[in-house]
Design a protein around this motif. Sequence first.
Motif, mmCIF file in Angstrom:
data_model
loop_
_atom_site.group_PDB
_atom_site.id
_atom_site.type_symbol
_atom_site.label_atom_id
_atom_site.label_comp_id
_atom_site.label_asym_id
_atom_site.label_seq_id
_atom_site.Cartn_x
_atom_site.Cartn_y
_atom_site.Cartn_z
ATOM 1 N N VAL A 87 20.899 -7.655 17.114
ATOM 2 C CA VAL A 87 21.757 -8.319 15.777
ATOM 3 C C VAL A 87 21.099 -9.665 15.472
ATOM 4 N N GLY A 88 21.715 -9.938 14.091
ATOM 5 C CA GLY A 88 21.414 -11.401 13.711
ATOM 6 C C GLY A 88 20.271 -11.255 12.857
ATOM 7 N N ALA A 89 20.148 -12.635 12.217
ATOM 8 C CA ALA A 89 19.040 -12.677 11.333
ATOM 9 C C ALA A 89 17.767 -12.535 11.840
ATOM 10 N N GLU A 90 17.655 -13.235 13.076
ATOM 11 C CA GLU A 90 16.216 -13.001 13.690
ATOM 12 C C GLU A 90 15.692 -11.491 14.014
ATOM 13 N N PHE A 91 16.641 -10.725 14.053
ATOM 14 C CA PHE A 91 16.366 -9.359 14.176
ATOM 15 C C PHE A 91 16.084 -8.321 12.752
ATOM 16 N N SER A 92 17.300 -8.816 11.896
ATOM 17 C CA SER A 92 17.242 -8.185 10.663
ATOM 18 C C SER A 92 16.259 -8.761 9.589
ATOM 19 N N ASP A 93 15.984 -10.009 9.567
ATOM 20 C CA ASP A 93 15.082 -10.576 8.697
ATOM 21 C C ASP A 93 14.528 -11.860 9.132
ATOM 22 N N PRO A 94 13.465 -11.700 9.955
ATOM 23 C CA PRO A 94 12.965 -12.997 10.613
ATOM 24 C C PRO A 94 12.200 -13.541 9.690
ATOM 25 N N LYS A 95 12.273 -15.225 9.684
ATOM 26 C CA LYS A 95 11.699 -15.805 8.639
ATOM 27 C C LYS A 95 10.159 -15.901 8.627
ATOM 28 N N TYR A 96 9.657 -15.503 9.641
ATOM 29 C CA TYR A 96 8.211 -15.412 9.668
ATOM 30 C C TYR A 96 7.457 -14.328 8.858
ATOM 31 N N TRP A 97 8.314 -13.217 8.416
ATOM 32 C CA TRP A 97 7.709 -12.047 8.107
ATOM 33 C C TRP A 97 7.715 -11.941 6.666
ATOM 34 N N GLU A 98 6.810 -11.578 6.038
ATOM 35 C CA GLU A 98 6.659 -11.392 4.409
ATOM 36 C C GLU A 98 6.499 -10.161 4.386
ATOM 37 N N PRO A 99 7.243 -9.401 3.576
ATOM 38 C CA PRO A 99 7.160 -7.904 3.287
ATOM 39 C C PRO A 99 6.067 -7.326 2.330
ATOM 40 N N THR A 100 5.028 -7.375 2.738
ATOM 41 C CA THR A 100 3.755 -7.173 1.498
ATOM 42 C C THR A 100 3.195 -5.808 1.789
ATOM 43 N N ALA A 101 2.612 -5.211 0.899
ATOM 44 C CA ALA A 101 1.985 -3.762 1.003
ATOM 45 C C ALA A 101 0.950 -3.918 2.181
ATOM 46 N N GLU A 102 0.234 -5.119 2.225
ATOM 47 C CA GLU A 102 -0.666 -5.194 3.345
ATOM 48 C C GLU A 102 -0.077 -5.179 4.616
ATOM 49 N N ASN A 103 0.969 -5.861 4.719
ATOM 50 C CA ASN A 103 1.727 -5.807 6.117
ATOM 51 C C ASN A 103 2.035 -4.536 6.686
ATOM 52 N N THR A 104 2.799 -3.549 5.376
ATOM 53 C CA THR A 104 3.091 -2.468 5.628
ATOM 54 C C THR A 104 2.188 -1.536 6.175
ATOM 55 N N LYS A 105 1.054 -1.736 5.640
ATOM 56 C CA LYS A 105 -0.179 -0.699 6.175
ATOM 57 C C LYS A 105 -0.597 -1.123 7.481
ATOM 58 N N LYS A 106 -0.703 -2.534 7.776
ATOM 59 C CA LYS A 106 -1.208 -2.906 9.185
ATOM 60 C C LYS A 106 0.008 -2.392 10.241
ATOM 61 N N LEU A 107 1.186 -2.575 9.878
ATOM 62 C CA LEU A 107 2.331 -1.758 10.807
ATOM 63 C C LEU A 107 2.309 -0.363 10.860
ATOM 64 N N HIS A 108 1.791 0.152 9.847
ATOM 65 C CA HIS A 108 1.633 1.903 9.752
ATOM 66 C C HIS A 108 0.468 2.213 10.757
ATOM 67 N N ALA A 109 -0.640 1.247 10.735
ATOM 68 C CA ALA A 109 -1.670 1.507 11.615
ATOM 69 C C ALA A 109 -1.531 1.321 13.019
ATOM 70 N N ALA A 110 -0.578 0.241 13.266
ATOM 71 C CA ALA A 110 -0.486 -0.293 14.605
ATOM 72 C C ALA A 110 0.419 1.014 15.257
ATOM 73 N N ALA A 111 1.399 1.557 14.551
ATOM 74 C CA ALA A 111 2.360 2.510 15.078
ATOM 75 C C ALA A 111 1.465 3.800 15.336
ATOM 76 N N ALA A 112 0.456 4.066 14.448
ATOM 77 C CA ALA A 112 -0.317 5.323 14.909
ATOM 78 C C ALA A 112 -1.186 5.138 15.991
ATOM 79 N N ALA A 113 -1.816 3.937 16.081
ATOM 80 C CA ALA A 113 -2.383 3.413 17.400
ATOM 81 C C ALA A 113 -1.687 3.615 18.685
ATOM 82 N N PHE A 114 -0.293 3.195 18.406
ATOM 83 C CA PHE A 114 0.560 3.260 19.755
ATOM 84 C C PHE A 114 0.990 4.826 19.853
#
Length: 311
Positions: free
Chosen positions: A157-184
């Motif tokens: 819970v809390g801001a560090e979980f729900s909205d971490p300051k270091y993360w920028e929600p971009t289309a490029e980052n979304t693709k990176k996460l999807h690819a990493a999840a597929a690799a996992f």
Amino acid sequence: MSSDNVAAMLSTTQQIENIFVSQRVEDLDTLASGKVTLHKDSITLGADIQGIDNLKKYYQAFFKKYNYKHEVLCIAADEPSSVAFSFVADTAEPKDGVFTKLDDKETAPSRCLSIFMYTFNSDGKVNDIKFLRQPSKDEMARKFVKSPNYSSIPKFVGAEFSDPKYWEPTAENTKKLHAAAAAFNEIWKTGDASIADKILDKDVTDYNLMFGGEPKTGAEQFKKMITGVFKIWSPDQVKCSIAVTSDSNKAFIYWASHGEQTDTHQENHFYGLNLLIFNEKSLVKEILGFRQPLASERPQLLKADAQAAMT
């Protein structure tokens, strides 16, 4: 499907979660199909709940028995597979105030983590629900041989979980996460532990949300675990769905696997739900995992009468 469809799936998912706050089961009529199925998890639910009327009755019986707080921690949806996920926490307390004895003590209200996956029809209504969740302390006392220890699992819970300051929600980052999840998922499909070097932070923490215990820390420890698992596990089929949160650093994975546990020669067909949390470099820093128990694990996990109720 379009981005409008994703927004609609997210909205429907949030509205379904809101039913656990309002306790208005009639709201399901506009959100789920008449043939909706809540699938058994084979741990807390022993048979599928089929049809919207039966699902409403099931939820209503739950609302009648328990007082609880329902928290939605994060949600995500995936266009190609028409699924949405939710990561939630419930704090439950029987309304009659009577708790089952646990280790000679009365149980306290329980905060239980769950992951749900909702599959949508072409008309935008939910037709299929799969879930895995932690048992309440009351359920542990009634069903489990030995109660899982969840004391080392954070509340997420809390801001560090729900909205971490270091993360920028971009289309490029979304693709990176999807690819990493597929690799996992590929790791668990093939047993190729070397894939972990590309997607895991070296200090990754792996939480077993179902079985509890101390988390495993470090990519090398994770790789050793994978190597050990695949010495006795030979899958011949693995299915997968992935959804990335649109505004944060997380990816959900649903997987279903069929194969043989080679040391016991037992066939298993089971599924799991994961939430991956990423760091600022798009590497997995935390793994949150649920899975159904293997056939060989059931006698150690569930009491005999609970096992019988799950068949």
